[in-house]
Design a protein around this motif. Structure first.
Motif, mmCIF file in Angstrom:
data_model
loop_
_atom_site.group_PDB
_atom_site.id
_atom_site.type_symbol
_atom_site.label_atom_id
_atom_site.label_comp_id
_atom_site.label_asym_id
_atom_site.label_seq_id
_atom_site.Cartn_x
_atom_site.Cartn_y
_atom_site.Cartn_z
ATOM 1 N N LYS A 31 -10.136 -10.708 12.996
ATOM 2 C CA LYS A 31 -9.744 -9.337 12.658
ATOM 3 C C LYS A 31 -8.277 -9.081 12.990
ATOM 4 C CE LYS A 31 -10.868 -4.588 12.913
ATOM 5 N NZ LYS A 31 -10.907 -3.440 13.644
ATOM 6 N N GLY A 32 -7.790 -9.661 14.077
ATOM 7 C CA GLY A 32 -6.386 -9.477 14.441
ATOM 8 C C GLY A 32 -5.459 -10.057 13.386
ATOM 9 N N GLU A 35 -5.551 -7.814 10.359
ATOM 10 C CA GLU A 35 -4.799 -6.576 10.611
ATOM 11 C C GLU A 35 -3.298 -6.833 10.489
ATOM 12 O OE1 GLU A 35 -3.826 -2.837 10.906
ATOM 13 O OE2 GLU A 35 -5.946 -3.337 11.016
ATOM 14 N N ARG A 36 -2.826 -7.955 10.987
ATOM 15 C CA ARG A 36 -1.396 -8.274 10.866
ATOM 16 C C ARG A 36 -0.990 -8.399 9.395
ATOM 17 N NH1 ARG A 36 -2.747 -11.093 15.334
ATOM 18 N NH2 ARG A 36 -3.096 -13.051 14.222
ATOM 19 N N ALA A 38 -2.508 -6.970 6.897
ATOM 20 C CA ALA A 38 -2.598 -5.615 6.338
ATOM 21 C C ALA A 38 -1.380 -4.787 6.752
ATOM 22 C CB ALA A 38 -3.890 -4.941 6.794
ATOM 23 N N GLN A 39 -0.917 -4.981 7.978
ATOM 24 C CA GLN A 39 0.273 -4.256 8.431
ATOM 25 C C GLN A 39 1.509 -4.677 7.646
ATOM 26 O OE1 GLN A 39 0.209 -5.146 12.619
ATOM 27 N NE2 GLN A 39 -1.099 -3.402 13.108
ATOM 28 N N LEU A 94 -9.623 -1.452 8.989
ATOM 29 C CA LEU A 94 -8.221 -1.712 9.280
ATOM 30 C C LEU A 94 -7.432 -0.405 9.282
ATOM 31 C CD1 LEU A 94 -7.793 -4.770 6.896
ATOM 32 C CD2 LEU A 94 -8.118 -4.832 9.375
ATOM 33 N N GLU A 95 -6.593 -0.227 10.310
ATOM 34 C CA GLU A 95 -5.782 0.985 10.402
ATOM 35 C C GLU A 95 -4.847 1.123 9.202
ATOM 36 O OE1 GLU A 95 -3.733 1.299 14.125
ATOM 37 O OE2 GLU A 95 -5.510 0.763 15.258
ATOM 38 N N SER A 96 -4.351 0.015 8.723
ATOM 39 C CA SER A 96 -3.411 0.046 7.603
ATOM 40 C C SER A 96 -4.039 0.631 6.344
ATOM 41 C CB SER A 96 -2.890 -1.362 7.318
ATOM 42 O OG SER A 96 -2.110 -1.809 8.396
ATOM 43 N N TYR A 97 -5.343 0.481 6.188
ATOM 44 C CA TYR A 97 -6.024 1.030 5.014
ATOM 45 C C TYR A 97 -5.818 2.539 4.946
ATOM 46 C CZ TYR A 97 -9.790 2.174 1.753
ATOM 47 O OH TYR A 97 -10.514 2.643 0.689
#
Length: 115
Positions: A31-32, A35-36, A38-39, A94-97
């Motif tokens: 997931k990390g 997320e990277r 996605a960021q 994901l926060e980026s979403y």
């Protein structure tokens, strides 16, 4: 150098291709790592937003401005879908979403304002 709407579209497509390539190289359970990636996609979208804003300021007519923001909405939609597809129909965690959707809403507001 003058950028065209097709250039903006190509930059968005390249960002999506890079994202797809990066995700393909990542373990789906990391997931990390996801997320990277996605960021990075989100950061590229923020850059595209800045480019679109500059293009819109230089545009001579409202139809052109509307087209720029419509194009950005489309780019945002494809980026959000790419993140959504990672989670097979579930809401991406994901926060980026969420931030990509916020940028999309800003683009849609700008499109509606100039339509």
């Amino acid at each position: 150098m003058l950028l065209l709407l097709t250039d903006l579209e190509q930059l968005g497509q390249t960002a999506l291709q890079d994202f797809g390539r990066d995700v393909a190289r990542t373990d789906g359970t990391d997931k990390g790592g996801l997320e990277r990636h996605a960021q990075r996609l989100e950061a590229k979208l923020e850059q595209l937003y800045a480019v679109a804003a500059t293009m819109a300021q230089r545009e001579e007519n409202l139809d052109g401005v509307t087209a720029i923001w419509s194009g950005m909405v489309s780019i945002c939609d494809r980026m959000a879908k790419a993140l959504s597809d990672l989670h097979q129909g579930r809401k991406p965690a994901l926060e980026s979403y969420d931030r990509i959707l916020e940028i999309r809403n800003a683009c849609e507001d700008n499109r509606a304002l100039h339509a």
